[in-house]
Motif scaffolding. Structure first.
Motif: not given
Lengths: 292, 388
Positions: B56-80
């Motif tokens: 559960i901790n690992a899942k939560n940690g990964a979700v935080i990172a991915i939310d951050e990345i998506n909020a910052a515009g995602g990867i490869l020019d706009g992929y979420k």
């Protein structure tokens, strides 16, 4: 040499706990020829009663110890009344299986109520050694050994010198004859369960003092070891259970110290096999002829 | 009558399956449609069962990172990034099913997880066969990454910790004699004990006593008495917190006042709850320290508490770093090709995460600093971050 003596002290402390539990096995076996497999779990209940008395209710150690003997005693009587007495006339295998059932019931209820996580037992005594001529003995070890010896002396007095003890000995020799002599055998059997369970409860608190971690399945292995101790010393014999417990504790400590912890259980149980081959009635057990 | 009941039961099960199937996939496709360009990444971990605290901790940690990345515009020019979260209950055969499903059906480009060593062993095979990279946040078993070229991890491996502690004992503490007390029924414990002994001796120390116990032991007096007789300056105990607390208490009761050392198995509040003052002044290696004042760590802690209303254990920042690592690798690969992403992962250098800055060795194990923590006044405290 000092090291060897010190390992003997470790073994005696561990062995005195096995001895306290083994007494319950041997007394119950002596009186109704039943291996009470729920006995190890009563010891666990004793540890938990002690734990709650000391932490939740903040009671002094002496009071907690008495409670941790009293409540298992009542529980032991209750188990005998509900689970074993209705089966008194049944084949012994039925009672044996019931005992295993009771054991599983208590274990799982404990997991349900107390949660399966281990809990640290509160430390009441200073966690440091006393120095006896270069041999260091920890204060918890001293407390455990002295309390156990005191309880065993008290038990010996009860069985040998009191009227109840006399009745217990009579019932263990011949239930029918004892009952013809006017002894209420049901009451004596109930009392035997109470005394055995009280000693197991005390052992539970002793374990909390010396190895301060308790959990619902803590009774399984020590229960088995104590049973082996009882058989080793001669099941049905009270001095035999004390001796068996001490031998068991000493063997474990010395094997761990001198050989390896992986050999400990193998050698401890191997010892049982040897004793059973050489003297099947145990070290202090009397070989009885089959009654026809 | 009986047959009729059976037919009804079968029909009911079928209907239920169909309903669940539609409910599940309808939800999934709706989510995907709103995002437009989506990269699918799988997550496998035990969300239920005995190791759930880590999953559960690992899942939560990964979700935080991915939310951050998506909020910052995602990867490869706009992929979420879309994270497909799967519960393997810590079970190896369940992991097998989930790996196949994620790769064949959901077409994920990479997977974060599994969390524990056993399931990771199974997942490694499939990852190699299907050439889809998996990044385990927390599987510390030594052999994991040598099983397939498509397995990477962001935690350090077991013997790495033993090595670091051996070095810390000899160099930083300047001690010359050590005793080891380990669980010889546990690979983790044996791995750490071995590496510690080797390193400590290479650096001029002597291991004066090597004692073992078995899982489930309560009584450590026999081993500790042997250790006390050799009078070592430090005692290395690579075991889990519940045993560690017992060992510390029994050791102090026998008058052993050596410094006790351990590995990440010590990192639990239960150690302090169990051992009390006996734990004071001990040192252990771990993945990160919440007492670390660095901005990265503190920001992560604040975000975690905000989002999940609880304190994270070490699995959370490691999974966070695993997600960062994947996003960074996909960016550098330049396209959604699993083989290229895997190559990019191995070429990672100097990526800065919550648990430190890391690159990878030839076996795809991270080269990064290890946190050394101690117990001071009943609390964990950060001592140092060391590199080998």
């Amino acid at each position: 040499m000092g090291l060897f003596v010190q390992q003997i002290v470790n073994g005696l402390a561990l062995g005195s706990i096995y001895a306290l539990i083994a007494l319950g096995y041997t007394m119950v076996y002596g009186i109704i020829r039943l291996i009470n497999f729920a006995h190890g779990d009563i010891y666990m209940i004793g540890a938990f009663v002690g734990y709650f008395a000391l932490t939740t209710f903040n009671l002094p150690f002496g009071v907690s110890l008495v409670l941790a003997m009293l409540i298992p005693a009542i529980l032991g009587m209750l188990i005998e009344r509900v689970a074993y007495r209705p089966l008194r006339k049944s084949p012994s295998i039925a009672v044996l299986i019931t005992a295993i059932g009771v054991s599983l019931l208590i274990e799982n209820l404990a997991i349900l109520w107390f949660s399966p996580d281990p809990r640290p037992f509160p430390q009441i005594f200073p966690n440091m050694p006393l120095d006896f001529f270069g041999i260091k003995i920890s204060i918890p070890q001293i407390i455990v050994f002295l309390t156990s010896v005191a309880l065993m002396i008290a038990l010996n007095f009860l069985v040998q010198k009191t009227k109840i003890g006399k009745a217990m000995r009579a019932v263990s020799q011949d239930k029918e004859a004892a009952s013809l002599m006017g002894i209420d055998t049901d009451r004596i059997i109930s009392l035997t369960f109470a005394i055995g369970s009280a000693l197991a409860g005390a052992a539970g608190v002793m374990v909390g003092v010396i190895y301060p971690r308790i959990q619902p399945l803590m009774g399984v292995m020590p229960g088995l070891k104590a049973f082996v101790s009882a058989v080793l010393g001669g099941i049905g014999s009270i001095p035999g259970a004390m001796l068996g417990g001490l031998i068991m504790g000493l063997t474990e400590s010395l094997v761990t110290a001198l050989i390896s912890s992986t050999w400990r259980d193998a050698i401890a149980f191997g010892l049982l096999i040897v004793i059973l081959l050489v003297k099947p009635s145990g070290i202090l057990g009397k070989s009885t002829r089959e009654k026809v | 009558m009986k047959k009729k009941g059976l037919v009804v039961a079968i029909v009911a099960v079928l209907v239920l399956t169909v309903v669940v199937y539609f409910a599940f996939f309808a939800g999934k496709s709706k989510q995907a449609n709103t995002n437009g360009k989506v990269v699918k990444i799988g997550f496998i971990g035990p969300l239920t069962g005995g190791a759930a605290a880590y999953g559960i901790n690992a899942k939560n940690g990964a979700v935080i990172a991915i939310d951050e990345i998506n909020a910052a515009g995602g990867i490869l020019d706009g992929y979420k990034i879309e994270l497909l979260i799967q519960d393997n209950r810590g079970d190896t055969s369940e992991t097998l099913t989930i790996m196949n499903k994620l790769i064949d059906q959901d077409k994920v480009v990479a997977i974060i997880g599994p969390v524990t060593t056993g399931p990771t062993t199974v997942a490694a095979d499939i990852a190699g066969q299907k050439k889809v990279p998996i990044v385990s946040p927390t599987a510390t078993g030594d052999k994991i990454t040598s099983l397939s070229d498509y397995v990477t991890r962001v935690c350090f491996y077991d013997s790495y910790q033993g090595l670091i502690m051996g070095k810390f004992a000899a160099d930083n503490l300047g001690k010359k004699t050590a005793a080891i007390l380990f669980d010889n029924t546990n690979d983790y414990s044996m791995g750490l004990a071995d590496a510690f002994a080797r390193t400590f001796q290479e650096l001029g120390g002597t291991v004066v006593s090597n004692e073992a116990f078995s899982e489930g032991d309560q009584d450590f007096n026999a081993q500790l008495t042997n250790i006390a007789a050799k009078n070592p300056e430090v005692v290395f105990v690579p075991a889990y917190y519940s045993d560690d607390a017992q060992i510390l208490l029994q050791a102090r009761a026998l008058g052993i006042d050596a410094i006790f050392l351990g590995g990440d198995g010590w990192d639990s509040q239960e150690l302090i709850n169990g051992a009390g003052v006996a734990a004071e002044g001990c040192y252990f290696t771990t993945h990160y320290s919440p007492e670390d004042t660095s901005e990265k760590v503190q920001n992560f802690l604040i975000k975690y508490k905000e989002k999940h209303q609880s304190e994270p254990n070490f699995a959370a920042p490691l999974a966070y770093d695993a997600a960062l690592l994947l996003a960074d690798a996909i960016e550098r690969a330049g396209e959604l090709d699993s083989v290229k992403i895997n190559n990019a992962i191995t070429e990672t250098s100097g990526l800065s995460g919550v648990t430190g800055e890391f690159s990878f060795d030839e076996n795809r194990n991270p080269i990064k600093e290890v946190t050394i923590a101690t117990v001071k006044d009943g609390k964990f405290a950060l001592v140092d971050k060391v590199r080998p």
